[in-house]
Design a protein around this motif. Sequence first.
Motif, PDB file in Angstrom:
ATOM      1  N   ILE A   1      13.427  31.646  27.780  1.00 53.77           N
ATOM      2  CA  ILE A   1      12.529  32.266  26.635  1.00 53.77           C
ATOM      3  C   ILE A   1      14.439  31.468  25.551  1.00 53.77           C
ATOM      4  O   ILE A   1      15.172  31.760  26.154  1.00 53.77           O
ATOM      5  CB  ILE A   1      12.228  33.345  25.959  1.00 53.77           C
ATOM      6  N   ARG A   2      14.182  30.543  24.597  1.00 56.61           N
ATOM      7  CA  ARG A   2      15.171  30.152  24.209  1.00 56.61           C
ATOM      8  C   ARG A   2      15.126  30.717  22.548  1.00 56.61           C
ATOM      9  O   ARG A   2      14.250  30.641  21.821  1.00 56.61           O
ATOM     10  CB  ARG A   2      15.065  28.602  23.856  1.00 56.61           C
ATOM     11  N   ILE A   3      16.200  30.973  22.259  1.00 51.28           N
ATOM     12  CA  ILE A   3      17.085  31.624  21.339  1.00 51.28           C
ATOM     13  C   ILE A   3      17.804  30.996  20.723  1.00 51.28           C
ATOM     14  O   ILE A   3      19.327  31.193  21.019  1.00 51.28           O
ATOM     15  CB  ILE A   3      17.221  33.248  21.344  1.00 51.28           C
ATOM     16  N   PHE A   4      17.913  30.241  19.548  1.00 50.66           N
ATOM     17  CA  PHE A   4      18.698  29.304  18.977  1.00 50.66           C
ATOM     18  C   PHE A   4      19.394  28.308  20.082  1.00 50.66           C
ATOM     19  O   PHE A   4      20.960  28.356  19.915  1.00 50.66           O
ATOM     20  CB  PHE A   4      19.816  30.049  18.124  1.00 50.66           C
ATOM     21  N   GLY A   5      18.712  27.669  20.986  1.00 58.00           N
ATOM     22  CA  GLY A   5      19.699  26.679  22.093  1.00 58.00           C
ATOM     23  C   GLY A   5      20.104  27.877  22.575  1.00 58.00           C
ATOM     24  O   GLY A   5      20.609  27.025  23.570  1.00 58.00           O
ATOM     25  N   ALA A   6      20.403  28.765  22.679  1.00 55.45           N
ATOM     26  CA  ALA A   6      20.700  29.539  24.561  1.00 55.45           C
ATOM     27  C   ALA A   6      19.398  30.525  25.187  1.00 55.45           C
ATOM     28  O   ALA A   6      18.361  30.598  23.987  1.00 55.45           O
ATOM     29  CB  ALA A   6      21.625  31.056  24.088  1.00 55.45           C
ATOM     30  N   GLY A   7      19.068  29.819  26.644  1.00 48.90           N
ATOM     31  CA  GLY A   7      18.391  30.792  27.124  1.00 48.90           C
ATOM     32  C   GLY A   7      18.281  31.892  27.707  1.00 48.90           C
ATOM     33  O   GLY A   7      19.199  32.391  28.172  1.00 48.90           O
ATOM     34  N   VAL A   8      17.078  32.182  27.941  1.00 44.44           N
ATOM     35  CA  VAL A   8      18.005  33.856  28.528  1.00 44.44           C
ATOM     36  C   VAL A   8      16.240  34.271  29.290  1.00 44.44           C
ATOM     37  O   VAL A   8      15.098  33.643  28.613  1.00 44.44           O
ATOM     38  CB  VAL A   8      17.567  34.859  27.074  1.00 44.44           C
ATOM     39  N   ARG A   9      15.844  34.696  30.500  1.00 43.80           N
ATOM     40  CA  ARG A   9      14.479  35.313  31.061  1.00 43.80           C
ATOM     41  C   ARG A   9      13.981  37.001  30.591  1.00 43.80           C
ATOM     42  O   ARG A   9      14.802  37.262  30.004  1.00 43.80           O
ATOM     43  CB  ARG A   9      14.908  34.855  32.505  1.00 43.80           C
ATOM     44  N   SER A  10      12.495  36.522  30.811  1.00 43.72           N
ATOM     45  CA  SER A  10      11.751  37.624  30.017  1.00 43.72           C
ATOM     46  C   SER A  10      12.633  38.973  30.482  1.00 43.72           C
ATOM     47  O   SER A  10      12.806  39.290  29.828  1.00 43.72           O
ATOM     48  CB  SER A  10      10.778  37.133  30.215  1.00 43.72           C
ATOM     49  N   GLN A  11      12.392  38.714  31.633  1.00 42.41           N
ATOM     50  CA  GLN A  11      13.390  39.987  32.385  1.00 42.41           C
ATOM     51  C   GLN A  11      14.595  40.937  32.193  1.00 42.41           C
ATOM     52  O   GLN A  11      14.578  41.829  32.038  1.00 42.41           O
ATOM     53  CB  GLN A  11      12.849  39.950  33.469  1.00 42.41           C
ATOM     54  N   GLU A  12      15.904  39.430  31.878  1.00 37.27           N
ATOM     55  CA  GLU A  12      16.435  40.114  31.243  1.00 37.27           C
ATOM     56  C   GLU A  12      16.648  40.399  29.965  1.00 37.27           C
ATOM     57  O   GLU A  12      17.473  41.893  29.621  1.00 37.27           O
ATOM     58  CB  GLU A  12      17.635  38.772  31.016  1.00 37.27           C
ATOM     59  N   LEU A  13      15.596  40.405  29.042  1.00 29.99           N
ATOM     60  CA  LEU A  13      15.442  40.781  28.181  1.00 29.99           C
ATOM     61  C   LEU A  13      15.337  42.435  28.117  1.00 29.99           C
ATOM     62  O   LEU A  13      15.051  43.672  27.310  1.00 29.99           O
ATOM     63  CB  LEU A  13      14.127  40.052  26.646  1.00 29.99           C
ATOM     64  N   VAL A  14      14.001  42.538  28.784  1.00 29.27           N
ATOM     65  CA  VAL A  14      12.981  43.979  29.130  1.00 29.27           C
ATOM     66  C   VAL A  14      14.440  44.558  29.566  1.00 29.27           C
ATOM     67  O   VAL A  14      14.321  45.917  29.172  1.00 29.27           O
ATOM     68  CB  VAL A  14      12.408  43.968  30.872  1.00 29.27           C
ATOM     69  N   VAL A  15      15.447  44.626  30.637  1.00 30.94           N
ATOM     70  CA  VAL A  15      16.450  44.870  30.913  1.00 30.94           C
ATOM     71  C   VAL A  15      17.495  45.302  30.053  1.00 30.94           C
ATOM     72  O   VAL A  15      17.509  46.782  30.044  1.00 30.94           O
ATOM     73  CB  VAL A  15      16.802  44.045  32.275  1.00 30.94           C
ATOM     74  N   LEU A  16      17.287  44.566  28.747  1.00 35.41           N
ATOM     75  CA  LEU A  16      18.495  44.884  27.702  1.00 35.41           C
ATOM     76  C   LEU A  16      17.745  45.837  26.599  1.00 35.41           C
ATOM     77  O   LEU A  16      17.993  46.531  26.917  1.00 35.41           O
ATOM     78  CB  LEU A  16      18.854  43.945  27.099  1.00 35.41           C
ATOM     79  N   VAL A  17      16.668  45.642  26.754  1.00 38.17           N
ATOM     80  CA  VAL A  17      15.986  46.271  25.730  1.00 38.17           C
ATOM     81  C   VAL A  17      15.682  47.912  26.686  1.00 38.17           C
ATOM     82  O   VAL A  17      15.921  48.908  25.869  1.00 38.17           O
ATOM     83  CB  VAL A  17      14.269  46.010  25.316  1.00 38.17           C
ATOM     84  N   SER A  18      15.282  47.604  27.687  1.00 42.53           N
ATOM     85  CA  SER A  18      15.334  49.518  28.183  1.00 42.53           C
ATOM     86  C   SER A  18      16.357  50.271  28.510  1.00 42.53           C
ATOM     87  O   SER A  18      16.344  51.567  28.518  1.00 42.53           O
ATOM     88  CB  SER A  18      14.310  49.259  29.788  1.00 42.53           C
ATOM     89  N   ALA A  19      17.104  48.903  28.872  1.00 40.39           N
ATOM     90  CA  ALA A  19      19.076  50.238  28.791  1.00 40.39           C
ATOM     91  C   ALA A  19      19.016  50.752  27.900  1.00 40.39           C
ATOM     92  O   ALA A  19      19.850  51.994  27.798  1.00 40.39           O
ATOM     93  CB  ALA A  19      19.808  48.916  29.245  1.00 40.39           C
ATOM     94  N   ILE A  20      18.804  49.930  26.041  1.00 38.45           N
ATOM     95  CA  ILE A  20      18.631  50.755  25.263  1.00 38.45           C
ATOM     96  C   ILE A  20      18.321  51.968  24.555  1.00 38.45           C
ATOM     97  O   ILE A  20      18.681  52.707  24.134  1.00 38.45           O
ATOM     98  CB  ILE A  20      18.960  49.495  23.929  1.00 38.45           C
ATOM     99  N   VAL A  21      17.127  52.114  25.519  1.00 38.49           N
ATOM    100  CA  VAL A  21      15.727  53.206  24.726  1.00 38.49           C
ATOM    101  C   VAL A  21      16.098  54.108  25.630  1.00 38.49           C
ATOM    102  O   VAL A  21      16.420  55.032  25.424  1.00 38.49           O
ATOM    103  CB  VAL A  21      14.102  52.037  25.349  1.00 38.49           C
ATOM    104  N   ILE A  22      17.021  53.687  26.852  1.00 35.39           N
ATOM    105  CA  ILE A  22      16.501  55.329  27.937  1.00 35.39           C
ATOM    106  C   ILE A  22      17.861  55.563  27.495  1.00 35.39           C
ATOM    107  O   ILE A  22      18.317  56.942  27.393  1.00 35.39           O
ATOM    108  CB  ILE A  22      17.378  54.099  29.213  1.00 35.39           C
TER     109      ILE A  22
END
Lengths: 306, 398
Positions: free
Chosen positions: A146-167
């Motif tokens: 997934i590209r965000i302003f030229g930087a690349g990230v994978r879906s699972q990395e976002l999932v981990v990031l969001v779930s860490a914050i939610v938890i």
Amino acid sequence: MSATYLQALLSGLSVGGIYALIALSFSITFTTTKTLNFSQGEFVSFGAFVGLSVLLLLSGTFDFNAVPADASAGLKFPAAVVTAGVLVGVVGIFIFLLAVRPFAGKPGMSWVMSTIGFGIILQSLGLVVWGPAVVNVPAPFGEGVIRIFGAGVRSQELVVLVSAIVIMLVFDQIMRRSLLGKAMRAVAFSPQVASLMGINVTLVMVGAFVMSGVLAGFAGVMVAPISTASLFMGLGFSLKAFAGAIIGGLNNPRGCIFGGFMLGVIESFVGLWHSEWREISVFVLIILVLAVRPDGLFGARTVDKV
Amino acid sequence: MHKRNMFKMAAAAAVLTLTAGTAFAQEIKIGFNGDISASPSAQSGQAGVLGLQAAIDDLNAAGGLLGRRLSLVVRDDLSQPPRSIQNMSDLIDNERVSMIIGPTNSGNALAWRHIPNQKRIPVIGFSGSATDITKPMAAGADNYMFRVSMVDRPQVAALMAYVKRNPASKVVGFMFETTGYGQGGLRDMQEIAAMHGIQPAATERFAVNDTDMTSQLNKLKAAGVDTLVVWAQGAPLGHLLRSMEKINYFPRLLTSWAADNKSFYDAAGPQLAERAIFLRTVTDERSARQQQLFDRVSPRLASTSSFPFAAHAYDGMMLYAAAVRQAGTIDGPKVREALESLQGRYDGIMKAYERPFSRTEREGLLASDFRWTHWKDGRLVNYGDDVVRSLRQEDFRM
């Protein structure tokens, strides 16, 4: 150039999310029992393989050499996460009863060795059941970048990031608002007084190890699609997570989460500068923090009366 | 009735004498010491045991060695150097093996190679590729270490020859994993690059457990690196490619042979995996001899990508058997001398061996036996491009 920095920030946060989750699991047992589970890394690996087994069973196979591409699709991944959380939580009861309770509160550090030993047993059992192979786990939302302003990230990395914050937010509320959280904090403050107030101290301590195990199992399954699953995957993460917990303050769950994220981001940015300084910077930071604030950046100062 | 009983008794007597006879002529014990259970490289060790057992079965079926049967004693070292050292003493002093195949990991061989040299027991490596394993303990000393496997130094020599010959390689970068394996490779890379006058524009490192190398890659990208040579194990190599995809930066990628590992293929995914070019001793385009052994062992191989280790161990055992026949004894020093001056030709799984070893040459497989390889549609196939075809013997500097 800004894309480079954004990439470093995103990559750092996504790795930091993993550290933060495991750092939190360290903090939970420390705040209630003043002991740590030094086999947390093995718990994470064990959780990953429990989750992987569930994914395979739900896909109608048990061949670890050929994980179907859609093994994580739909509700299979959440099912794997929950099962791993529950099972590793149960293992948490065992480690408390067998390796921590006989030694907790007694002089000496016997529980350090006994928890490490428990981890070796767990890993050996895992090797018997699943073998030493490294297994690829498909991500529930696909492998695309997934590209965000030229930087690349994978879906699972976002999932981990969001779930860490939610938890982190949910856990924070539990600790501060619920009766259970108050009981846990009371036990942490003084087991004797808590016991006099009618709190079942042992039960609360078991509960802490269960929660810690649940988090480790959960982290294992969440991380597996990023790191590939192996029975050796947990150790590296848990070492960094422990460092993050020390920096943030072992007795402050919020601080641990922050420490985990901070470590990920620091590693990533130091890598942009001089990659040989990455590991060094982490431990220089620990020494600095401990020298200035022995209980971590956000830790509450504890005074031992002699 | 009576006659029949007589016959039975005679048969029983014959069987008794036979068993007694075989018990008298003691078995020749062959040892295996390597990781077969505890680390990701354990699959290579398991494959080695399968190949070794196949060779022993074949030798026994043909009447054994010097009229004696062969048996295999396997010791698992769990990848741990102390355990591996202990196994070595156990195999030599207690089990009294006459030869050892192993270990799985280079580090363990470096930890105990003084032991077989002191006890004068030949060791044939089938997996560990570190250059120093087969060096003598002191200049001119008798050396009991042999190897039928990949070796790091000639691998690096081939990759550097490629860099030198490739007109598109203008800015070169090095990357390595911060383990003994990665650092050993980096040293070889730097030394051989210097012989060619190649100056790397940047050298970056990553840890074996890292999953995100975008920061280091962004630095290489900023330095304009168009050709990247990487020394690391399978899984981190896979993560390196995934990080390349994140920042959409794909320089020409030359790697250590760990990229042949299934862990690399799985971590990188089928498309990205095809970008790595490396060397290997066997590709999936097998010779008839290789296919035969493959059909025999593959049902029990955890991963078909570990097949070369079975082939290496098989050939190692057969070369040892040839040396024993030539020496007429299993006495360590005599077998070592025979190995160093093998007569005749042995048609092996990997190639036809003619005098593979000498007092100075310890490697059964040489750079000319290595294959340029890459992944294609999930298979390890021969790689060829104009640069590979243009390589001459003098390009390989070591």
